[in-house]
Design a protein around this motif. Sequence first.
Motif, short mmCIF file in Angstrom:
data_model
loop_
_atom_site.label_atom_id
_atom_site.label_comp_id
_atom_site.label_asym_id
_atom_site.label_seq_id
_atom_site.Cartn_x
_atom_site.Cartn_y
_atom_site.Cartn_z
N VAL A 63 46.46 -60.37 1.76
CA VAL A 63 46.89 -59.04 1.65
C VAL A 63 46.20 -58.07 0.72
N ILE A 64 45.59 -57.06 1.23
CA ILE A 64 44.76 -56.17 0.08
C ILE A 64 45.41 -54.80 0.10
N THR A 65 45.76 -54.61 -0.78
CA THR A 65 46.62 -53.05 -1.00
C THR A 65 45.54 -52.27 -1.78
N ASP A 66 45.81 -50.71 -1.28
CA ASP A 66 45.03 -49.74 -2.02
C ASP A 66 43.75 -49.83 -1.84
N ARG A 67 43.26 -50.04 -0.70
CA ARG A 67 41.79 -50.15 -0.51
C ARG A 67 41.64 -49.86 0.88
N ILE A 68 40.37 -49.33 1.16
CA ILE A 68 39.80 -49.05 2.64
C ILE A 68 39.03 -50.10 2.83
N ILE A 69 39.22 -50.83 4.23
CA ILE A 69 38.43 -51.83 4.58
C ILE A 69 37.62 -51.66 5.60
N VAL A 70 36.30 -51.54 5.66
CA VAL A 70 35.24 -51.08 6.49
C VAL A 70 34.35 -52.19 6.94
N PRO A 71 33.61 -52.13 8.21
CA PRO A 71 32.58 -53.20 8.49
C PRO A 71 31.54 -53.25 7.39
N GLY A 72 30.98 -54.34 7.18
CA GLY A 72 29.85 -54.69 6.46
C GLY A 72 28.90 -53.69 6.82
N PHE A 73 28.07 -53.10 5.76
CA PHE A 73 26.94 -51.98 5.84
C PHE A 73 25.68 -52.79 6.39
N VAL A 74 24.87 -52.08 7.18
CA VAL A 74 23.74 -52.51 7.78
C VAL A 74 22.69 -51.81 7.04
N ASP A 75 21.71 -52.34 6.35
CA ASP A 75 20.52 -51.71 5.67
C ASP A 75 19.43 -52.06 6.78
N GLY A 76 19.02 -50.67 7.43
CA GLY A 76 18.05 -50.88 8.57
C GLY A 76 16.39 -51.26 8.07
N HIS A 77 16.33 -51.00 6.64
CA HIS A 77 15.02 -50.84 6.14
C HIS A 77 14.89 -51.26 4.67
N ILE A 78 14.47 -52.40 4.33
CA ILE A 78 14.59 -52.70 2.88
C ILE A 78 13.33 -53.69 2.58
N HIS A 79 12.85 -53.61 1.39
CA HIS A 79 11.51 -54.63 0.75
C HIS A 79 12.30 -55.71 -0.07
N LEU A 80 12.52 -56.79 0.38
CA LEU A 80 12.78 -57.92 -0.67
C LEU A 80 11.90 -58.05 -1.89
N PRO A 81 10.44 -58.09 -1.80
CA PRO A 81 9.75 -58.30 -2.75
C PRO A 81 9.53 -57.10 -3.99
N GLN A 82 10.29 -56.10 -3.60
CA GLN A 82 10.18 -54.95 -4.31
C GLN A 82 11.53 -54.72 -5.17
N THR A 83 12.20 -55.72 -5.41
CA THR A 83 13.45 -55.81 -6.00
C THR A 83 13.42 -55.46 -7.38
N ARG A 84 12.15 -55.96 -8.04
CA ARG A 84 11.91 -55.58 -9.49
C ARG A 84 11.18 -54.24 -10.04
N VAL A 85 10.75 -53.56 -8.74
CA VAL A 85 9.79 -52.37 -9.14
C VAL A 85 10.53 -51.36 -8.58
N LEU A 86 11.55 -51.14 -8.33
CA LEU A 86 12.43 -50.01 -7.74
C LEU A 86 12.24 -48.91 -8.74
N GLY A 87 12.06 -47.61 -8.45
CA GLY A 87 12.00 -46.61 -9.63
C GLY A 87 11.10 -46.56 -10.29
N ALA A 88 9.58 -46.76 -9.63
CA ALA A 88 8.58 -46.59 -10.21
C ALA A 88 8.05 -45.32 -10.41
N TYR A 89 7.63 -44.71 -11.74
CA TYR A 89 7.31 -43.35 -11.93
C TYR A 89 6.06 -42.64 -11.24
N GLY A 90 6.20 -41.62 -10.56
CA GLY A 90 4.94 -40.51 -10.61
C GLY A 90 3.97 -40.65 -9.50
#
Length: 465
Positions: A63-90
Motif C-alpha cells: 500500500v502506497i499512500t500520499d503519492r502519485i504512481i505513473v508509468p515508468g519514464f521512456v527516455d528516447g535518446h540518451i548517451h551511455l558513455p557521456q555519463t561523466r561529461v554532462l555539463g561541459a562548458y562553452g
Amino acid sequence: MTISAVRGTFLDFVDDPWKHVGDEQAAVRFFADGLLVVDDGIIVDFGAYDEIGSRHEGVDTTVITDRIIVPGFVDGHIHLPQTRVLGAYGEQLLPWLQKSVFPEERKYADREYAQEGTRHFFDNLLASGTTTFQAFTSSAPVCTEELFEEASRRNMRAIAGITAIDQNAPDWFTISPQDYYAAATEQIERYHRKGRNLYAITPRFAFGATTELLETCQRLKQENPDLWVHTHISENPAEIRGVLDLHPDCTDYLGMYEKFGLVGPKFTGGHGVWLSDDEFRRISESGAAVTFCPCSNLFLGSGLFRLGKATDPEHRVRLTFGTDMGGGNRFSMINVLEDAYKVGMLNNCMLDGSLIPSQQNLAESERNKLSPFRGFWSITQGGAEALYIDEFVGNFDIGKEADFVVLDWTAGPPAVAWHASLLAEQGGPQTVEQAGELLFSIMMVSDERAVDETWVMGRRAYRKA
Ligand code: GUN
Ligand code: ZN
C-alpha cells in the motif's frame, strides 16, 4: 505463486492528449484509490480498488499512500558513455564532440571503465524514474555489450546498438564499415529480443558516416527488418551544412537517410530542431519518429524544436522526448519536461501574432503549450508508441510490463512542499484536475527528487534514501 499487487493513486494515459484540445482529460485514466495486480512482472489486472479489490483478496499487496504512481519514464535518446561529461562548458555541437565527447567515449573500449560508467548510468536512470531507454553507446563493441549485460541484470527495457562513426572524428575513435558490420551482426544474434533487449542500427549521424557506412546500415536493416534505427538529425546549423556538402544530391538532411532506406517505422532521429515543414510531413507519412531533446537543445545552443508543428494533426509526427544526456545536462525526464515547457512557451509567443500579426497561427501556438497531461503522456505512452514498443510498456494496460514510478509531490527544492500544499489541501489528489495540477508542479518546481521509488517488472528497483 508470483502474484502481487500495489494499491495507491494511479494515473496513466489511454490516448494522446493533443487529440483532445480543450478536453485533455479524455486521454487520462485516474484512480484516486487504485489497484495494480502483477504476475511475474506482467500486469494482470488494473482498476479502481472498489471495483476489482474483491477479486484479489489475499494477494500480497503493497500500500502506497500520499503519492502519485505513473508509468515508468521512456527516455528516447540518451548517451551511455557521456555519463561523466554532462555539463561541459562553452561549445556548440561539433567542437563539443571533438573536445569533450570523443575523448571520454574512447575510454569505453576498456571493459573495466565501461563497467564502471555503465553502473553509474543505470543508477542515475532508476533514480530519475526512467525504466525504458533508447541509447547511443560508443564505437567500441565493449560499450554496447556492457549496456545489454547490465540492462539484463536489472531487467530493464533497452534499445541500443554500436554507435558507428567512420569520418569527421579522430582515427582512434572511428570504426570501419566492415568491423561495424561484423560486430553488429554478432551482437544482434547475442542480444536482440533476448529478455527485454532490443537492437538498434545506430549510425551516429550523417556528418560522421561515409556512403559505405550508410550502405552497411542499409544492408543490416534489409537483413534484419525487425531492428530499430537510431540516429541524429538536423540538430545544429554547422552540422547540417556539413551533411549537405557531403551529399550534394540530397536537398535536405532527411533525404540523406531516405536515400539509404532507413526512414520508416522504428526509425528515430534525435533533435530535429531545423527540420523543414516538408521533412516533418515526410517523417509523419513514413511512420518514423523524432526525439525532442530540450535540455540538450538549450544547453548546446542548438535551437527551439517546433513542438506545435510536429503535433500538427494534418502531419502528426511520432515523438519521443529525450534527455540526450550528456548534450543534455540532466538525467531526469522531469527536467526534460521543464525545459520542454519553456521552449513551448517561447514558440507559443512567436506564433501568437504579438510580433508579426500576419504570421499568427493560434492553433500551432496552442499546440506548443506543454500541459502536464501532454508532458507526462510524452514521456510514457507517447514515447512508447513512437518507438513501437507500446505492446510492452507505456501505460497500465493488462498484459504490459509492470514498470512504474512513485512520485512524491512534496519532494524537491525547499520551495516545493509549501507550494504543493496549496494544491493538495485535502491530502492526495481526488480528481484528475488535482492530479494534473500536482504533476505540473512536479515538472516545473521539482526534479528527480520527486521520484520516491522506481519499480521494474513489478519489483522495487530504486527507493530514495
Ligand atoms: N551528433 C552526433 N553525436 C552526437 C552526440 O553525442 N550528441 C549530440 N547531441 N549530437 C550528436
Ligand atoms: Zn544525442
